[in-house]
Write an enzyme that holds these catalytic residues in place. Structure first.
Site, short mmCIF file in Angstrom:
data_model
loop_
_atom_site.label_atom_id
_atom_site.label_comp_id
_atom_site.label_asym_id
_atom_site.label_seq_id
_atom_site.Cartn_x
_atom_site.Cartn_y
_atom_site.Cartn_z
N ASP A 262 -2.48 -18.00 1.60
CA ASP A 262 -3.71 -18.57 1.02
C ASP A 262 -4.14 -19.81 1.80
O ASP A 262 -5.33 -19.99 2.10
CB ASP A 262 -3.52 -18.89 -0.48
N LYS B 70 3.70 -15.25 1.37
CA LYS B 70 3.67 -16.08 0.17
C LYS B 70 5.12 -16.30 -0.28
O LYS B 70 5.54 -15.85 -1.37
CB LYS B 70 2.85 -15.39 -0.94
N ASP C 145 -10.16 -9.16 8.27
CA ASP C 145 -11.60 -9.01 8.01
C ASP C 145 -12.27 -10.37 7.98
O ASP C 145 -13.38 -10.55 8.49
CB ASP C 145 -11.83 -8.31 6.66
N TYR D 146 0.82 -1.22 0.00
CA TYR D 146 0.00 0.00 0.00
C TYR D 146 0.85 1.26 0.00
O TYR D 146 0.34 2.37 -0.19
CB TYR D 146 -0.94 0.02 1.21
N ASP E 17 -4.86 -7.20 5.86
CA ASP E 17 -6.11 -6.51 5.55
C ASP E 17 -7.20 -7.55 5.28
O ASP E 17 -8.32 -7.49 5.83
CB ASP E 17 -5.88 -5.64 4.31
#
Ligand code: NAD
Length: 369
Positions: free
Chosen positions: A226, A193, A254, A142, A250
């Site tokens: 993942d 990852k 959530d 970001y 992020d």
């Protein structure tokens, strides 16, 4: 010695409504436990823009830097949607996070037994769930450069964002996760990852380095993000603390939060480096926004904001027992069936207003003495 200081920035929409209930709890600690705080209040977001033409003044920023903890309600609303990006209410919040260098975002996912039916997952999967996601908040994709939308060589365009992490950025958030784990179940799972991203390889190596050199007593595992997402919805109770980068955090926070039901129940903390007092720079806020659809109607659930204050007790003021007292009071009120509108499921309950919920939690605190 001076009392610890709290700066309250209630903000917009339901922010001031839910914060009014937190103020009752702060008052209760002064009256009934002899734990007093010096509380000051100021404006942020749209309410600051209305008065000052900016969502956060330099004076308010300075007060936030000086406070032992900042409690924030919520910012934003349709009235401000037309404003220029530079003065939108959210810019006030982003400035606080950036200038206080709040790199460690703590998002607990805790399921109160009384609300276990509320989850989209089976009750046995979520009942008693208590995990903490630590998300790196100030770096990663970001923020990384280069970024932008550029013309490409074929007459089209290319959108670029850069995932970038330094050793120090990884190590400091890893330390924050290991410290937390020591106060909880002593387990950290780091997610990245590393199979497809160099920044993921560095992340894995640096988290392992911090573990081996500084926290060998904490159990550490690594998981691809993942696979971690799948495990979170398959059997979340296998985790204690999860540490991950800004982007994966992020999404995963959530996802984990929704295991537990309503947005009105979710607290958060954003912590920075320790100051001279030994306390970290800290901002506590509910995950939800300003909920303009229910603002001013006494319908907002104040529990996310109250639990954010409980996090302040635990992480800024070293009052873990008192934080648990607040959490148990919330649990007791929910077990008795009190429900704000957002918590009213098919099994029903006793409808209460925002203020009604705050009053019941104060009564439950009284009963805990
Ligand atoms: P929101 O979180 O404000 O609301 C989403 C839905 O959840 C709404 O139906 C709302 O009524 C409900 N809800 C949220 N909090 C609740 C509570 N405590 N009790 C009961 N119900 C609750 O998100 P949104 O509608 O996407 O955004 C509204 C405004 O808030 C926008 O201006 C947005 O930019 C802003 N926002 C601010 C923050 C923040 O201050 N940190 C976070 C998210 C959104």
């Amino acid at each position: 010695m001076a009392n610890p200081s709290i700066l309250i920035l209630a903000g917009d929409g339901i922010g001031p409504e839910v914060m009014a209930e937190v103020k009752k709890i702060i008052g209760w600690f002064g009256d009934k436990r002899g734990i007093a705080f010096d509380v000051t209040e100021d404006l942020v977001g749209g309410s600051a823009y209305d008065v000052h033409g900016t969502p956060l003044t330099d004076e308010t920023m300075a007060k936030a830097q000086a406070a032992d903890a900042v409690l924030l309600g919520a910012v934003g609303g349709p009235k401000y949607d037309v404003l220029d990006f530079s003065v939108k209410p959210e810019r006030g919040l982003l400035r606080l996070r950036k200038e206080m260098d709040l790199f460690s975002n703590l998002r607990p996912a805790q399921c109160f037994d009384a609300l276990a039916d509320f989850s989209s997952l089976k009750k046995e999967v979520v009942a008693g769930l208590d995990i903490m996601i630590v998300r790196e908040l100030t770096s990663g994709v970001y923020f990384g450069e280069p970024r932008g939308i550029f013309p490409d060589n074929e007459g089209g365009r290319v959108g670029v964002n850069t995932q970038r992490y330094t050793t120090d950025e990884i190590r400091r958030v890893a330390r924050s996760a290991f410290e937390l784990a020591r106060r909880r179940g002593n387990k950290v799972c780091s997610m990245e990852k590393a199979n497809v991203m160099e920044s993921g390889i560095l992340w894995r190596e640096e988290v392992q380095w911090v573990h081996d050199n500084e926290y060998p007593d904490v159990e550490l595992s690594h998981m691809y993000a993942d696979a971690g997402a799948m495990q979170l919805v398959r059997w979340p109770k296998q985790f204690d603390v999860i540490v991950t980068d800004n982007l994966f955090g992020d999404l995963l926070s959530d996802c984990a939060a929704m295991l537990t039901g309503s947005l009105g129940m979710l607290p958060s903390a954003s912590l920075g480096a320790p100051t001279e007092s030994g306390r970290p720079k800290a901002l506590y806020e509910p995950v939800h926004g300003s909920a303009p659809d229910i603002a001013g109607q006494g319908k907002a659930n104040p529990i996310a904001c109250i639990l954010s204050f409980a996090m302040a007790l635990r992480y800024s003021f070293d009052l873990g027992e008192e934080a648990s007292r607040v959490e148990r009071a919330v649990e007791a009120v929910l077990a008795d069936g009190a429900r704000t509108a957002d918590l009213m499921g098919p099994e029903g309950g006793v409808p209460v207003s925002t203020a009604g919920m705050g009053d019941l939690i104060v009564q439950a605190l009284d009963a805990s003495l």
